[in-house]
Scaffold this active site. Structure first.
Site, short mmCIF file in Angstrom:
data_model
loop_
_atom_site.label_atom_id
_atom_site.label_comp_id
_atom_site.label_asym_id
_atom_site.label_seq_id
_atom_site.Cartn_x
_atom_site.Cartn_y
_atom_site.Cartn_z
N ASP A 21 7.32 21.28 -1.50
CA ASP A 21 7.35 20.06 -2.29
C ASP A 21 8.59 19.31 -1.83
O ASP A 21 9.71 19.84 -1.93
CB ASP A 21 7.41 20.40 -3.78
N LYS B 182 3.55 2.66 8.13
CA LYS B 182 3.67 1.50 7.28
C LYS B 182 3.07 1.84 5.92
O LYS B 182 2.24 2.74 5.85
CB LYS B 182 2.97 0.31 7.91
N HIS C 39 -0.45 0.88 13.91
CA HIS C 39 -1.46 1.44 14.82
C HIS C 39 -2.22 0.35 15.59
O HIS C 39 -2.84 0.64 16.60
CB HIS C 39 -2.41 2.39 14.08
N LYS D 23 -4.04 0.02 19.90
CA LYS D 23 -5.43 -0.28 20.27
C LYS D 23 -5.47 -0.78 21.71
O LYS D 23 -4.66 -1.60 22.11
CB LYS D 23 -6.03 -1.31 19.31
N GLU E 51 -12.65 -6.82 7.33
CA GLU E 51 -13.19 -5.48 7.08
C GLU E 51 -14.38 -5.59 6.15
O GLU E 51 -14.39 -6.43 5.26
CB GLU E 51 -12.13 -4.60 6.42
N ASP F 209 -0.27 -5.26 3.07
CA ASP F 209 -1.00 -4.19 3.75
C ASP F 209 -1.37 -4.57 5.19
O ASP F 209 -1.39 -3.71 6.07
CB ASP F 209 -2.28 -3.88 2.96
N HIS G 263 0.13 -5.79 10.85
CA HIS G 263 -0.86 -5.93 11.92
C HIS G 263 -1.05 -7.38 12.39
O HIS G 263 -1.03 -7.65 13.59
CB HIS G 263 -2.22 -5.40 11.46
N LYS H 208 -10.85 -7.64 2.73
CA LYS H 208 -11.75 -6.51 2.56
C LYS H 208 -13.08 -7.01 1.99
O LYS H 208 -13.14 -8.07 1.39
CB LYS H 208 -11.13 -5.49 1.61
#
Ligand code: BG6
Length: 489
Positions: free
Chosen positions: A89, A148, A178, A182, A216, A235, A240, A339
């Site tokens: 922990d 992130k 990330h 790509k 998305e 986010d 990104h 989204k």
């Protein structure tokens, strides 16, 4: 180059990211024989797994998340044999001793690279680093990888960076975005700088505007707890989308490697025109999905996904940014992400200006401005939209046509997952595709006035039905400027 040996420790070793992305990526590189021969992978989590139970959990995850044609018994066995599990922990005192024992094993090569991947909430980064230091694991052979979001706003990002920076040098800290791993994103650099025909046009003389879309079709799923605290601006845009903008807008570095690319990206972030509250009201749109149909299937609203209706978090953002420098003065960069949109697609469209003189009188087919469409995902590729003469004897009619480059057709090998590339870069100590502290903070500094104004504004996110391209206001944002979003066909 590759170190002789590596101890790759994942905090959050039974978490979603580890099981879905990190361990499959390590497996795939291992299968290609690219991990240092003497590599151990240590999963750290609170679960009281012993080694056998952890290996079983990881085996099941690999079977689920790796393409069937890349699963083979020899590679699976080799990978599973590398795995260890330490129950710990992060805020407690148990388990650190065991981790220490494992990492300080005398039989290990003295040049073993130790990677600590912190796939846990950013609030824990500082204390994990301190404990690693206390057990003597944070020496010069160590590298720490953080996911992130780094922080929640500028001040908290600085606090996280300070805490990690107390233990590790900047050169040991790998902040993952990330998107930079790509293939199609790395290809942006190659397209711009390994070809001659684009660069002379890549500026305000010839470019009308740039559009960056990361859409998305998925909703928040079971990440509502995290997401509702973040929202689409934190986010996706802070990291990104701004990173994509940087790669489109940056000046050519003298070479690609070391700090050069990061230096140039930082200059772009610093050149972003700060938004006043009036700019935020005019140039940003927030949205939030209602129930709807995505790909023919009925899906719930954000409130239902979340389980309550007390939230004003945005699941969609569209905005207009400006890069105030010599190259880009007057060229808007329109960004949007959301989204539960009609499909999953990430794309960059560079729209060029109209030719200076319209010389074809009967052009009913319509001359449309040239566009370079870079398809980041899925179906990576590039399309250059041109105008051509429609064949026929009756005079000149113009017709839009396109030159298409599809990665799948041009190259035999499939693109690796972003994490495969990035994890190997960490093991090799190559920082180019990671975010430096100053970049992360410059991005927060630009985003923060938007967050502040949104919090103070009486407006709420606009509703959009799931399965659409977002709120109407996102279209209006461009129409006002005489432009439209270029939806790919
Ligand atoms: C992550 C976000 O960074 O990127 C997620 O936290 C998002 O909300 C994801 O779904 C998108 O990544 P990709 O690679 O699927 O485009």
């Amino acid at each position: 180059g590759l170190p002789p040996a590596c101890d790759f420790t994942v905090f959050g070793g039974t978490g979603d990211l580890a099981l879905r992305k990190l361990l499959p990526a390590l497996y795939l590189r291992d299968r290609e024989g690219q991990l240092p021969a003497d590599t151990r992978i240590v999963g750290v989590s609170r679960s009281d797994h012993d080694q056998a139970a952890y290996r079983e959990e990881v085996r099941a995850a690999l079977l689920e998340h790796v393409d069937a044609d890349r699963l083979d018994d020899a590679a699976l066995d080799r990978m599973l044999a590398r795995l260890h599990h330490v129950t710990l922990d992060v805020n407690g005192s148990e388990g650190w001793h065991e981790l220490h024992g494992l990492l300080k094993d005398r039989a290990r090569h003295e040049d073993t690279v130790r990677v600590f991947y912190l796939a846990v909430a950013p609030g824990l980064f500082g204390s994990i680093c301190r404990r690693l230091d206390e057990i003597g694991a944070a020496d010069a052979n160590a590298r720490v990888v953080v996911e992130k979001p780094v922080g929640h706003d500028l001040a908290s990002a600085q606090a996280v960076n300070d805490a990690v920076g107390e233990v590790f040098e900047e050169s040991q800290i790998f902040r993952i975005d990330h998107y930079l791993g790509k293939e199609s994103v790395q290809n942006l650099l190659v397209t711009r700088f390994a070809n001659t025909f684009l660069e002379p046009l890549w500026n305000s003389h010839w470019v009308d505007h740039v559009q960056i879309t990361v859409a998305e079709s998925l909703g928040v799923g079971d990440r509502g707890g995290y997401y509702d605290h973040a929202g689409a601006l934190r986010d996706m845009v802070q990291n990104h989308l701004l990173q994509l903008l940087c790669l489109v807008a940056m000046e050519p570095p003298t070479y690609v490697g070391g700090e050069t690319v990061r230096d140039e990206k930082l200059k772009v972030l610093q050149a972003l025109k700060p938004m006043t509250p009036a700019d935020v009201d005019r140039d940003t749109v927030r949205g939030r999905y209602d129930a709807g149909l995505v790909g023919g299937a009925a899906v719930a609203s954000y409130a239902d996904d979340l389980g309550h209706d007390q939230s004003d978090t945005e699941t969609f953002v569209a905005l207009k940014a400006e890069v105030h420098n010599w190259r880009w003065a007057g060229v808007p960069f329109y960004l949007r992400t959301g989204k539960r949109l009609d499909r999953r697609t990430s794309e960059i469209v560079v729209v060029f200006k109209e030719p200076p003189h319209a010389m074809f009188p009967h052009s009913e087919g319509g001359s449309t401005p040239n566009r370079l469409h870079i398809q980041v995902q899925p179906d990576e590729g590039m399309r250059l939209h041109l105008t051509a003469k429609e064949p026929g004897p009756g005079g000149i009619r113009l017709r839009p046509v396109s030159l298409d480059l599809s990665y799948a057709t041009a190259f035999a090998q499939a693109s690796p997952d972003a994490y495969e590339r990035l994890l190997m870069d960490v093991i090799k100590g190559n920082p180019t595709l990671f975010m430096r502290r100053d970049e992360v903070e410059a991005a927060w500094a630009w985003v923060e006035p938007i967050l502040t104004r949104w919090a103070a504004s009486p407006d709420r996110p606009r509703r959009y039905p799931a399965g659409t391209t977002g709120p109407i206001a996102a279209a209006t944002l461009l129409e006002r400027d005489g432009r439209t979003w270029q939806e790919s066909d």
